[in-house]
Motif scaffolding. Sequence first.
Motif, PDB file in Angstrom:
ATOM      1  N   GLN B  36       0.845  -1.197   0.000  1.00  0.00           N
ATOM      2  CA  GLN B  36       0.000   0.000   0.000  1.00  0.00           C
ATOM      3  C   GLN B  36       0.881   1.248   0.000  1.00  0.00           C
ATOM      4  O   GLN B  36       1.829   1.343   0.781  1.00  0.00           O
ATOM      5  N   LEU B  37       0.555   2.189  -0.868  1.00  0.00           N
ATOM      6  CA  LEU B  37       1.394   3.378  -0.993  1.00  0.00           C
ATOM      7  C   LEU B  37       1.426   4.185   0.300  1.00  0.00           C
ATOM      8  O   LEU B  37       2.463   4.708   0.697  1.00  0.00           O
ATOM      9  N   LEU B  38       0.266   4.303   0.967  1.00  0.00           N
ATOM     10  CA  LEU B  38       0.233   5.073   2.222  1.00  0.00           C
ATOM     11  C   LEU B  38       1.065   4.401   3.307  1.00  0.00           C
ATOM     12  O   LEU B  38       1.754   5.070   4.074  1.00  0.00           O
ATOM     13  N   ALA B  39       1.010   3.059   3.362  1.00  0.00           N
ATOM     14  CA  ALA B  39       1.817   2.346   4.350  1.00  0.00           C
ATOM     15  C   ALA B  39       3.304   2.511   4.051  1.00  0.00           C
ATOM     16  O   ALA B  39       4.127   2.604   4.975  1.00  0.00           O
ATOM     17  N   MET B  40       3.664   2.579   2.768  1.00  0.00           N
ATOM     18  CA  MET B  40       5.066   2.818   2.416  1.00  0.00           C
ATOM     19  C   MET B  40       5.503   4.209   2.848  1.00  0.00           C
ATOM     20  O   MET B  40       6.634   4.406   3.321  1.00  0.00           O
ATOM     21  N   LEU B  41       4.610   5.187   2.718  1.00  0.00           N
ATOM     22  CA  LEU B  41       4.927   6.542   3.158  1.00  0.00           C
ATOM     23  C   LEU B  41       5.110   6.598   4.681  1.00  0.00           C
ATOM     24  O   LEU B  41       5.997   7.293   5.195  1.00  0.00           O
ATOM     25  N   LEU B  42       4.270   5.836   5.406  1.00  0.00           N
ATOM     26  CA  LEU B  42       4.427   5.771   6.864  1.00  0.00           C
ATOM     27  C   LEU B  42       5.779   5.149   7.218  1.00  0.00           C
ATOM     28  O   LEU B  42       6.451   5.560   8.167  1.00  0.00           O
ATOM     29  N   GLY B  43       6.188   4.143   6.464  1.00  0.00           N
ATOM     30  CA  GLY B  43       7.494   3.525   6.690  1.00  0.00           C
ATOM     31  C   GLY B  43       8.633   4.506   6.464  1.00  0.00           C
ATOM     32  O   GLY B  43       9.626   4.507   7.204  1.00  0.00           O
ATOM     33  N   LEU B  44       8.493   5.364   5.453  1.00  0.00           N
ATOM     34  CA  LEU B  44       9.520   6.384   5.209  1.00  0.00           C
ATOM     35  C   LEU B  44       9.638   7.334   6.400  1.00  0.00           C
ATOM     36  O   LEU B  44      10.742   7.720   6.797  1.00  0.00           O
ATOM     37  N   GLU B  45       8.492   7.726   6.965  1.00  0.00           N
ATOM     38  CA  GLU B  45       8.516   8.612   8.133  1.00  0.00           C
ATOM     39  C   GLU B  45       9.251   7.942   9.300  1.00  0.00           C
ATOM     40  O   GLU B  45       9.998   8.592  10.038  1.00  0.00           O
ATOM     41  N   LEU B  46       9.019   6.638   9.444  1.00  0.00           N
ATOM     42  CA  LEU B  46       9.680   5.908  10.527  1.00  0.00           C
ATOM     43  C   LEU B  46      11.194   5.845  10.305  1.00  0.00           C
ATOM     44  O   LEU B  46      11.976   5.985  11.254  1.00  0.00           O
ATOM     45  N   MET B  47      11.605   5.640   9.056  1.00  0.00           N
ATOM     46  CA  MET B  47      13.038   5.625   8.760  1.00  0.00           C
ATOM     47  C   MET B  47      13.671   6.969   9.084  1.00  0.00           C
ATOM     48  O   MET B  47      14.783   7.037   9.647  1.00  0.00           O
ATOM     49  N   ILE B  48      12.973   8.055   8.758  1.00  0.00           N
ATOM     50  CA  ILE B  48      13.503   9.393   9.042  1.00  0.00           C
ATOM     51  C   ILE B  48      13.616   9.615  10.550  1.00  0.00           C
ATOM     52  O   ILE B  48      14.577  10.213  11.041  1.00  0.00           O
ATOM     53  N   ALA B  49      12.619   9.103  11.305  1.00  0.00           N
ATOM     54  CA  ALA B  49      12.682   9.244  12.776  1.00  0.00           C
ATOM     55  C   ALA B  49      13.888   8.490  13.338  1.00  0.00           C
ATOM     56  O   ALA B  49      14.562   8.994  14.258  1.00  0.00           O
ATOM     57  N   GLY B  50      14.178   7.319  12.796  1.00  0.00           N
ATOM     58  CA  GLY B  50      15.345   6.558  13.263  1.00  0.00           C
ATOM     59  C   GLY B  50      16.640   7.299  13.008  1.00  0.00           C
ATOM     60  O   GLY B  50      17.524   7.383  13.872  1.00  0.00           O
ATOM     61  N   VAL B  51      16.761   7.878  11.824  1.00  0.00           N
ATOM     62  CA  VAL B  51      17.961   8.648  11.493  1.00  0.00           C
ATOM     63  C   VAL B  51      18.078   9.874  12.411  1.00  0.00           C
ATOM     64  O   VAL B  51      19.181  10.237  12.848  1.00  0.00           O
ATOM     65  N   SER B  52      16.932  10.503  12.723  1.00  0.00           N
ATOM     66  CA  SER B  52      16.959  11.676  13.599  1.00  0.00           C
ATOM     67  C   SER B  52      17.484  11.313  14.985  1.00  0.00           C
ATOM     68  O   SER B  52      18.272  12.066  15.570  1.00  0.00           O
TER      69      SER B  52
END
Lengths: 161, 109
Positions: B36-52
Amino acid sequence: MREIFFYLAAAGAVFFSALMVFQRGLYSAAVCLLAALLQTAVLLYLAGSPLVGLLQVIICAGGVMVLVVVAIMSSSEPKAEPWARFGVPGLLAPGVVVLVLIELLLAVSGSSAPAGTAGAGLDARLGAVLFGPYAVATEAVAMLLFLAALAILMDEKGRTS
Amino acid sequence: MPPRLLPSPWGREVNALAVGLALFAAGLAAVVLRGQLLAMLLGLELMIAGVSVILTYEAGVFGDPAGLAAVVLIIAIAAAEAVVGLCLILGLHRAGLGGRAGSLTELRE
């Protein structure tokens, strides 16, 4: 006390992020992501950078999640993967978010000063760095935000015409 | 010497690094495994939070505010990326292409 909040937030962030992957519905996945982002804000606060933690709450857990929820409401939910079996019940989801918010407030109010590894001086020097050696990058990101706002306007214009 | 949380060779920075890597891995799993495209976008947000998380703790370790500046810029870029991504996803819905990544085959054909 600081250590307890650190490990609580770390465990919560990992738990909710893992739970997000296996959620069946997009709404429950968004709730799990919101909880994980709030736990991340606690971690950033405990890292000695309350400004970045505040930005994380305002922008990521606030603005972006509002956009995500609006997008979920505006679109028909596509079929989930067969292995995504979990689902947070509708009544439980607000409770999870409220519990995480209470933890965030306790972590912020529990320690008188941000528990940083390098002290609070980093936040004070942040502005000098952003508008000093990284001024071009800051301006570029500001332009990117402006273009993102234009994307919304163009999308709306294309839809109405 | 920064204060340590555990009475062991693992300091708070190593624990924060492990948490950040776990968040990044969970986000990557969401991007790779969910269709799902929206779930992939949520995953991207999570990756950015990890890097932060990793960048903030490393900025504290080295005492360098450039790490925090990078986090602030990354958060702003993540907001712009979410806005553009959600606009694209809603546009795909309006075009009747659905919300799954597998349905976007125009460039493949």
